[in-house]
Scaffold this motif. Structure first.
Motif, PDB file in Angstrom:
ATOM      1  N   GLY A 129      19.716  23.293 -14.288  1.00  0.00           N
ATOM      2  CA  GLY A 129      19.468  24.881 -14.808  1.00  0.00           C
ATOM      3  C   GLY A 129      20.746  25.660 -15.116  1.00  0.00           C
ATOM      4  O   GLY A 129      22.082  25.477 -15.415  1.00  0.00           O
ATOM      5  N   THR A 130      19.883  26.094 -16.418  1.00  0.00           N
ATOM      6  CA  THR A 130      21.106  27.731 -16.385  1.00  0.00           C
ATOM      7  C   THR A 130      21.468  28.716 -15.400  1.00  0.00           C
ATOM      8  O   THR A 130      20.211  28.839 -15.246  1.00  0.00           O
ATOM      9  CB  THR A 130      20.443  28.098 -18.059  1.00  0.00           C
ATOM     10  OG1 THR A 130      19.795  27.222 -18.736  1.00  0.00           O
ATOM     11  CG2 THR A 130      22.314  28.992 -18.204  1.00  0.00           C
ATOM     12  N   TYR A 186      22.831  32.402 -15.249  1.00  0.00           N
ATOM     13  CA  TYR A 186      23.141  33.958 -16.019  1.00  0.00           C
ATOM     14  C   TYR A 186      23.407  34.564 -15.203  1.00  0.00           C
ATOM     15  O   TYR A 186      23.124  35.038 -14.278  1.00  0.00           O
ATOM     16  CB  TYR A 186      21.676  34.431 -16.582  1.00  0.00           C
ATOM     17  CG  TYR A 186      20.706  33.313 -17.248  1.00  0.00           C
ATOM     18  CD1 TYR A 186      20.495  33.327 -18.983  1.00  0.00           C
ATOM     19  CD2 TYR A 186      19.699  32.963 -16.654  1.00  0.00           C
ATOM     20  CE1 TYR A 186      20.079  32.029 -19.992  1.00  0.00           C
ATOM     21  CE2 TYR A 186      19.148  31.393 -17.524  1.00  0.00           C
ATOM     22  CZ  TYR A 186      19.390  31.622 -18.993  1.00  0.00           C
ATOM     23  OH  TYR A 186      18.324  31.096 -19.570  1.00  0.00           O
ATOM     24  N   ALA A 196      13.335  33.913 -14.592  1.00  0.00           N
ATOM     25  CA  ALA A 196      14.331  34.012 -13.592  1.00  0.00           C
ATOM     26  C   ALA A 196      13.135  32.667 -12.595  1.00  0.00           C
ATOM     27  O   ALA A 196      12.613  33.121 -12.267  1.00  0.00           O
ATOM     28  CB  ALA A 196      14.963  34.384 -12.944  1.00  0.00           C
ATOM     29  N   ALA A 249      21.442  25.690  -9.201  1.00  0.00           N
ATOM     30  CA  ALA A 249      21.585  25.205 -10.605  1.00  0.00           C
ATOM     31  C   ALA A 249      20.473  23.582 -10.719  1.00  0.00           C
ATOM     32  O   ALA A 249      20.082  23.173 -11.460  1.00  0.00           O
ATOM     33  CB  ALA A 249      22.520  25.108 -11.610  1.00  0.00           C
ATOM     34  N   ASN A 282      16.771  27.814 -13.499  1.00  0.00           N
ATOM     35  CA  ASN A 282      17.283  28.515 -13.852  1.00  0.00           C
ATOM     36  C   ASN A 282      17.747  30.140 -13.034  1.00  0.00           C
ATOM     37  O   ASN A 282      16.933  30.537 -12.094  1.00  0.00           O
ATOM     38  CB  ASN A 282      16.889  29.217 -15.193  1.00  0.00           C
ATOM     39  CG  ASN A 282      16.456  28.537 -16.204  1.00  0.00           C
ATOM     40  OD1 ASN A 282      17.635  27.316 -15.919  1.00  0.00           O
ATOM     41  ND2 ASN A 282      15.514  28.505 -17.002  1.00  0.00           N
TER      42      ASN A 282
END
Ligand code: SAH
Length: 253
Positions: A3-4, A6, A29, A77, A82
């Motif tokens: 996942g990303t 942030y 999210a 992640a 995310n």
């Protein structure tokens, strides 16, 4: 697929100080790792569609260490979710966001950084204190007060700081304020230099305490000044007014 992650800053307090991008990222999210600095209003607005983890009060009120937080970010992640790491102010100003970005890079996890309005500028600003001013300050130095100035190996050069012709903004400076004031005066800063301390800026219980450099530690002690607070040292501090500049931005109060 990872996942990303942030790394986002929610600003100094209140929903009105958060960027549109930060809001979008939060609302989408899967997991949100947060601490208390964003403030009650922001924390109450976290979406219930996300798994929200208070890294300041993990398990039975144990505060996670930085490496444990980073390990948790990696772990989530790697499950393909995310992950939002939510911070107060801006994520890269004394927020350890830089270190978190490096760790994610080491693990091949994509990172997006969402800048935030930093308390270092916004908190003084909202009580009428501009950190620069054409007449008073053509430069501003932002530093952490976390370091004890009497420590032999300080990363900060207090003699040099004492010579500044501009404004000094100190974050995390409440505990060491007596030593900081002493170090600046010893370095040649004039004892009557104006200082303003803004506690809980942009929050309903915001408070400002003012004094000259040589008395501010005692004034702050007597007033019971507590973190989080921004300390502003310099002539611009005299522009403080007990007005409504900050309060009008607080929603729901
Ligand atoms: N990344 C944050 C700063 C993190 S360090 C930012 O850009 O604002 C934490 C310190 O920030 C606190 O100890 C305090 O000095 C300051 N701070 C953050 N929010 C604040 C607020 N609403 N009022 C007063 N000080 C604040």
């Amino acid at each position: 697929m990872n996942g990303t992650v942030y790394l986002i800053g929610s600003g100094p307090g209140g929903l009105g100080m958060m960027t549109v991008r930060a809001r979008e990222v939060l609302d989408a999210a899967d997991v949100i790792l947060y601490d208390q600095l964003p403030g009650a209003e922001v924390i109450a607005s976290l979406p219930d569609t996300a798994e929200c983890v208070d890294v300041g009060k993990y398990g039975s009120s144990h505060t996670l260490e930085q490496d444990e937080i980073e390990a948790l970010m990696v772990e989530y992640a790697k499950t393909g979710r995310n992950v939002v790491r939510l911070k107060g102010g801006d994520p890269f100003l004394f927020g350890r966001g830089g270190e978190e970005m490096e760790t994610m890079r080491e693990h091949g996890i994509p990172v997006e950084v969402v800048p935030g309005v930093t308390s270092a500028i916004a908190v003084p600003e909202c009580v009428g204190i501009p950190v620069t001013h054409r007449k008073w300050a053509s430069q501003v130095t932002i530093l952490t007060g976390h370091e004890d100035p009497t420590k032999a190996e300080s990363a900060l050069n207090w003699k040099w700081l004492a010579q500044t012709t501009g404004t000094i903004v100190i974050l995390m400076g409440v505990k060491n304020l007596p030593k900081i004031a002493e170090a600046l005066i010893a370095g040649g800063m004039k004892p009557e230099k104006p200082v303003a301390i803004i506690e809980r800026g942009l929050r309903p219980d915001q408070r400002v305490t003012c004094g000259a450099l040589d008395e501010i530690a005692e004034v702050a002690r007597a007033a019971g000044v507590k973190p989080p607070a921004v300390v502003v040292i310099g002539e611009v501090a005299t522009l403080y007014r007990d007005g409504s500049e900050g309060r009008m931005h607080i929603t729901g109060v």
